[in-house]
Write an enzyme that holds these catalytic residues in place. Structure first.
Site, PDB file in Angstrom:
ATOM      1  CB  THR A  59      12.726  13.052 -39.515  1.00  0.00           C
ATOM      2  OG1 THR A  59      11.713  12.050 -39.344  1.00  0.00           O
ATOM      3  CG2 THR A  59      14.049  12.370 -39.810  1.00  0.00           C
ATOM      4  CB  SER A  60       8.391  14.782 -38.187  1.00  0.00           C
ATOM      5  OG  SER A  60       7.955  13.448 -38.007  1.00  0.00           O
ATOM      6  N   GLY A  69      16.159   8.393 -28.533  1.00  0.00           N
ATOM      7  CA  GLY A  69      17.019   8.096 -27.391  1.00  0.00           C
ATOM      8  C   GLY A  69      18.360   8.794 -27.412  1.00  0.00           C
ATOM      9  CD  GLU A 125      12.618   8.738 -42.885  1.00  0.00           C
ATOM     10  OE1 GLU A 125      13.639   9.221 -42.340  1.00  0.00           O
ATOM     11  OE2 GLU A 125      11.695   8.220 -42.237  1.00  0.00           O
ATOM     12  N   GLY A 148       5.313   4.311 -38.141  1.00  0.00           N
ATOM     13  CA  GLY A 148       4.998   4.814 -39.477  1.00  0.00           C
ATOM     14  C   GLY A 148       5.224   3.803 -40.578  1.00  0.00           C
ATOM     15  CG  HIS A 150      13.844   5.103 -26.097  1.00  0.00           C
ATOM     16  ND1 HIS A 150      14.206   3.808 -26.353  1.00  0.00           N
ATOM     17  CD2 HIS A 150      14.273   5.821 -27.173  1.00  0.00           C
ATOM     18  CE1 HIS A 150      14.837   3.741 -27.510  1.00  0.00           C
ATOM     19  NE2 HIS A 150      14.885   4.951 -28.027  1.00  0.00           N
ATOM     20  CG  ASP A 151      11.360   7.231 -30.145  1.00  0.00           C
ATOM     21  OD1 ASP A 151      12.162   6.351 -29.766  1.00  0.00           O
ATOM     22  OD2 ASP A 151      11.624   8.023 -31.078  1.00  0.00           O
ATOM     23  CB  THR A 152      11.898   2.193 -29.044  1.00  0.00           C
ATOM     24  OG1 THR A 152      12.586   2.922 -30.053  1.00  0.00           O
ATOM     25  CG2 THR A 152      11.680   0.771 -29.518  1.00  0.00           C
TER      26      THR A 152
END
Length: 514
Positions: free
Chosen positions: A36-37, A103, A330, A432, A262-264
């Site tokens: 989302t951002s 991902g 959200e 977050g 991968h962000d995770t």
């Protein structure tokens, strides 16, 4: 443009290592892109200190065009260029850049090196009914035994299969396929790689030998030749192209490093844990809950529980489950904003605290909440269908969402405990969602575990630490976590109201099995 020249990469890494060992301050730019951002974070590392500064933050919106959903990769590229330019103004020397993203999604690349259109989003409905069609070619159990990956209709394997079923022209013309962080690094450097942690989300990486499994790709009409060389986190991909250096006003070479793409994977690297006896919850749009292991856990039980084995740094495996996270809240907040009601997180917490607990509960992972036209209506419809009181106010809806998330976390923790090779003594919440104090307390109450919340910018910190390891500033995952522990604040929550939450959990199990 083409494959990286390996000798050049080694030379870059070698010279970079010895240069930075003698520098008093190292400046690292982390590009962290969520669903989302996005954000660009400048990290300054000096001695044992880590200081971070946000350079920019920008939206990442899904584009709906003729009923299909896409990511605007060119807009993301522009934001990255802006961030590099701005960072160049704030420090004398940028020592490295790394990119992580969500991902599974990817880009098709033509023979001449251009991108074949915008990448499809995992929220595109073209995969909604595709899994069973794929399983008519290869049984579900075979896919899991090879990959150890949780079955989600939007996994890369099913996206490519869906594209082949719709006779997608971009797939037919593709000469390579790049996952989103690798595609953006390619636009920056001209070099193509396939980073291991992002590849591990695809459901066509063989978990045992860490290679792309051609048998799984065969029903899609492609093979592993469409994917570049697999590289591990910490590999230098190349340097910024001359065009980008000119555009950003920078007159020196900057290496682009393959972090845990991968962000995770990046987020879990930032868990400030002193030992292995923990579970983590990477809390954002998605909630990723799991443990860190040395080997994949692929068994009949993990298959039935639908857990996933994804690649981590330093040879670790992230054994976890994807849970629909803050996405539901959200989407409600977006609806309410259009109606003229804007709530910040403090107000959200106050609303939830004022509402009656456990009045109504939902399964956050029910298909109802994947991408409804109205999230608030999806919740009320679910409650109506399951014979529960229908939330009447925004406060009741918020309470329903937070109660349900905490109880879902309890369910997954119990499943983790049943297969973990070590005791789980605590839960680290990162990302977050770690800033949501009320949900953190609810989670401690529901799971019965002490909760340690923070860092909120875990993904960016993990991205930074992999770059720091690549340039020789830290030597191991343990050293990374020690530095993070010294540099960030965390908050602890102890379980409360155990009996009340135990009763709520029994109610929750009854409702989601309705």
């Amino acid at each position: 443009m083409g494959m990286p020249y390996i000798c050049t990469i080694k030379e870059i890494h070698h010279s970079l290592y010895y240069t930075l060992k003698d520098m008093k301050e190292t400046n690292i730019l982390a590009i962290d892109l969520g669903a989302t951002s996005g954000r660009a974070i400048l990290a300054r590392l000096s001695g044992n200190d880590l200081h971070m500064q946000e350079i920019s933050r920008f939206p990442n919106k899904i584009l709906e065009i003729s009923g299909r959903f896409y990511w605007n990769i060119y807009s993301l590229y522009e934001e990255i260029i802006k961030a590099i330019r701005e960072t160049g103004k704030k420090c004398k020397h940028i020592d490295s850049i790394g990119i992580d993203t969500w991902g599974v999604d990817f880009v098709y690349v033509a023979e001449d090196g251009t991108l074949l259109g915008l990448p499809r989003s995992y929220r595109d409905p073209y995969t909604s009914d595709i899994q069973n069609k794929y399983f008519s070619h290869i049984p579900k159990e075979t896919v899991y035994n090879k990959t150890g990956i949780q079955f989600l209709n939007f996994n890369s394997l099913f996206q490519i299969f869906a594209a082949s079923q719709e006779n997608n022209s971009a797939l037919k013309e593709a000469r390579s396929i790049l996952f989103i962080p690798d595609a953006l690094s390619y636009l920056l450097t001209g070099n193509k790689v396939c980073e291991y942690t992002i590849l591990s989300t695809s459901q066509f990486l063989n978990a045992k030998d860490k290679s792309i499994d051609n048998e799984l790709l065969k029903p899609c009409g492609i093979d592993s030749s469409l994917f570049p060389k697999i590289v591990m986190p910490g590999t230098v991909i190349g340097t910024l192209s001359e065009n980008i250096l000119q555009e950003t006003g920078i007159n020196y070479s900057i290496p682009v490093i393959a972090v845990a793409g991968h962000d995770t994977g990046s987020a879990v690297a930032a868990v400030p844990a002193p030992d292995e006896n923990f579970a983590y919850l990477s809390s954002g749009t998605w909630s990723l809950m799991g443990i860190e292991t040395r080997q994949p856990i692929i068994s009949l039980e993990s298959f039935k529980l639908n857990f996933t084995n994804e690649g981590g740094i330093d040879g670790t495996t992230r054994f976890l489950k994807n849970i629909t996270g803050m996405w539901i809240l959200e989407q409600c907040r977006k609806e309410w904003k259009k109606e003229g009601h804007t709530y910040d997180f403090d107000q959200i917490s106050q609303m939830a605290d004022s509402a009656v607990p456990f009045l109504s509960l939902i399964d956050p992972d029910a298909p109802d909440f994947a991408n409804p036209h109205s999230m608030a209506k999806a919740i009320t419809d679910y409650c109506d269908r399951t014979d529960q009181p229908i939330p009447q106010t925004h406060a009741q809806l918020v309470r329903c969402i937070l109660d349900s998330l905490a109880l879902k976390y309890r369910m997954v923790i119990e499943q983790l405990k049943s297969v973990a090779p070590f005791p789980i003594d605590r839960l680290h919440i990162i990302g977050g969602g770690a800033q949501n104090k009320l949900l953190n307390q609810f989670t401690a109450n529901a799971t019965g575990l002490p909760v340690i919340a923070g860092p909120a910018e875990a993904t960016a910190i993990g991205n930074i630490m992999v770059q720091a390891k690549a340039v020789g500033l830290v030597n191991s995952l343990l050293e990374m976590r020690e530095l993070i522990s010294r540099s960030v604040d965390t908050h602890s929550y102890e379980p409360q109201d155990s009996q009340m939450w135990e009763q709520a959990y029994e109610k929750f199990k009854t409702i989601i099995c309705h």
